[in-house]
Design a protein around this motif. Structure first.
Motif, mmCIF file in Angstrom:
data_model
loop_
_atom_site.group_PDB
_atom_site.id
_atom_site.type_symbol
_atom_site.label_atom_id
_atom_site.label_comp_id
_atom_site.label_asym_id
_atom_site.label_seq_id
_atom_site.Cartn_x
_atom_site.Cartn_y
_atom_site.Cartn_z
ATOM 1 N N VAL A 160 -31.228 -21.305 -39.565
ATOM 2 C CA VAL A 160 -30.731 -22.198 -40.737
ATOM 3 C C VAL A 160 -29.453 -22.001 -42.245
ATOM 4 O O VAL A 160 -28.747 -22.494 -42.025
ATOM 5 N N ARG A 161 -29.471 -20.594 -41.962
ATOM 6 C CA ARG A 161 -28.875 -20.901 -43.067
ATOM 7 C C ARG A 161 -28.055 -19.671 -42.708
ATOM 8 O O ARG A 161 -26.816 -18.938 -43.944
ATOM 9 N N ALA A 162 -27.971 -18.508 -41.785
ATOM 10 C CA ALA A 162 -26.857 -18.193 -41.454
ATOM 11 C C ALA A 162 -25.618 -18.323 -40.954
ATOM 12 O O ALA A 162 -25.564 -19.427 -40.893
ATOM 13 N N LEU A 163 -24.695 -18.240 -41.043
ATOM 14 C CA LEU A 163 -22.789 -17.886 -40.970
ATOM 15 C C LEU A 163 -22.678 -18.859 -39.403
ATOM 16 O O LEU A 163 -22.256 -19.951 -39.879
ATOM 17 N N HIS A 164 -23.290 -18.084 -38.934
ATOM 18 C CA HIS A 164 -22.933 -19.089 -37.592
ATOM 19 C C HIS A 164 -24.771 -19.477 -36.504
ATOM 20 O O HIS A 164 -25.447 -18.774 -35.959
ATOM 21 N N TRP A 165 -25.150 -20.390 -36.758
ATOM 22 C CA TRP A 165 -25.618 -21.573 -36.707
ATOM 23 C C TRP A 165 -25.339 -21.945 -35.315
ATOM 24 O O TRP A 165 -24.690 -22.919 -34.815
ATOM 25 N N ALA A 166 -27.142 -21.735 -34.544
ATOM 26 C CA ALA A 166 -26.335 -21.816 -33.166
ATOM 27 C C ALA A 166 -27.842 -23.717 -32.345
ATOM 28 O O ALA A 166 -28.642 -21.962 -31.775
ATOM 29 N N ALA A 167 -27.548 -23.843 -33.023
ATOM 30 C CA ALA A 167 -29.845 -24.935 -32.101
ATOM 31 C C ALA A 167 -29.472 -24.796 -30.789
ATOM 32 O O ALA A 167 -30.921 -24.411 -30.581
ATOM 33 N N ASP A 168 -28.815 -24.564 -29.844
ATOM 34 C CA ASP A 168 -29.634 -24.163 -28.580
ATOM 35 C C ASP A 168 -30.153 -22.906 -28.232
ATOM 36 O O ASP A 168 -31.063 -22.909 -27.698
ATOM 37 N N ALA A 169 -29.265 -22.135 -28.910
ATOM 38 C CA ALA A 169 -29.807 -20.290 -29.295
ATOM 39 C C ALA A 169 -31.545 -20.666 -29.615
ATOM 40 O O ALA A 169 -32.212 -20.138 -29.414
ATOM 41 N N PHE A 170 -31.318 -21.195 -30.348
ATOM 42 C CA PHE A 170 -32.678 -20.964 -32.146
ATOM 43 C C PHE A 170 -33.607 -21.717 -30.708
ATOM 44 O O PHE A 170 -35.115 -21.283 -30.221
ATOM 45 N N GLU A 171 -33.263 -22.985 -29.758
ATOM 46 C CA GLU A 171 -34.395 -23.700 -29.664
ATOM 47 C C GLU A 171 -34.572 -22.970 -28.163
ATOM 48 O O GLU A 171 -36.024 -23.015 -27.566
ATOM 49 N N ARG A 172 -33.866 -22.427 -27.438
ATOM 50 C CA ARG A 172 -33.971 -21.603 -26.341
ATOM 51 C C ARG A 172 -35.227 -20.141 -26.190
ATOM 52 O O ARG A 172 -35.876 -19.765 -25.854
ATOM 53 N N ASP A 173 -34.619 -19.765 -28.030
ATOM 54 C CA ASP A 173 -35.588 -18.406 -28.011
ATOM 55 C C ASP A 173 -36.566 -18.962 -28.638
ATOM 56 O O ASP A 173 -38.144 -17.847 -28.310
#
Length: 244
Positions: free
Chosen positions: A85-98
């Protein structure tokens, strides 16, 4: 074949390690949880990890570095997302998939799984809405895979968090473990010892003053760094939005 105890995956929060707090060692909350349950402990968390690292590095390491790669565990602990969540390019969909892939793998390896939500006050500058999106994903994925949830959304304060508002102090790790054991006990696991009962410490007035001064200095440095980062990001955003 009996299960092997507690398996822990995640980032530096679960990896543990750091300075003493009133003589109390900074150990992983998952280790304190294992001690409270009277179970063996198998740590695979790594500093700086994201959910992609859990799937691509830690789970494969579990297969490669275990003397019994086919073994099952009583409990798998997964606390991940603070770096995502502190990364420059946060991707909620990719987070949930992984995250879903990680829970799918753990469901085949552990009788119980414990997922952990992220404190809403995370980081300086604050991670903000990203944390809420990550927590929603953590809760959805846990529900899909039948995992228990340890809710740390309200965790805050200098006693339990370092000046960066990310990493728990030694007392913070103990506090997380106590909450974890409450969740596990409610689900039927036997708690043999309470982490706070395993530590002894004394405070002094001089020590408290020294601790206050150290925290104030570190917090000021962290706040200045956060202000610099925020200003740089805003300047970059204005530059990208300006006509060429």
């Amino acid at each position: 074949m009996p299960p092997l105890g507690v398996l822990a995956l995640g980032d530096s929060i679960t990896h543990g390690g750091g300075e003493l707090q009133w003589g109390v060692a900074l150990q992983s909350w998952a280790l304190w949880t294992a001690r409270g349950l009277g179970l063996p402990y198998s740590p695979f968390a790594t500093d700086g990890a994201t959910v992609r690292d859990v799937v691509g590095v830690q789970l494969p390491a579990l297969e490669r570095r275990s003397a019994r790669p086919e073994a099952h565990y009583d409990l798998a602990c997964l606390y991940i997302g603070a770096n995502d969540v502190r990364a420059l390019h946060w991707a909620a969909d990719a987070f949930e998939r992984d995250l879903d892939a990680a829970h799918h793998a753990l469901a085949a390896r552990a009788q119980r799984r414990l997922a952990v939500t992220i404190p809403l006050d995370l980081g300086r500058p604050r991670a903000g809405r990203n944390v809420e999106e990550a927590n929603a994903a953590i809760q959805r994925v846990a529900a899909r895979h039948g995992a228990l949830v340890l809710d740390l959304r309200g965790m805050r304060g200098r006693r339990v968090l370092m000046a960066d508002h990310v990493h728990p102090t030694a007392f913070g790790q103990l506090a997380i473990a106590e909450r974890a054991l409450d969740v596990l006990a409610a689900d039927g696991m036997d708690v043999l010892e309470r982490p706070w009962e395993l530590v002894r410490y004394e405070t002094t007035r001089a020590g408290r003053l020294r601790s206050d001064a150290t925290y104030a200095y570190r917090h000021a440095k962290q706040s200045a760094r956060a202000a610099t980062v925020t200003a740089r990001v805003r300047l970059q955003a204005r530059s990208e939005d300006s006509p060429r």
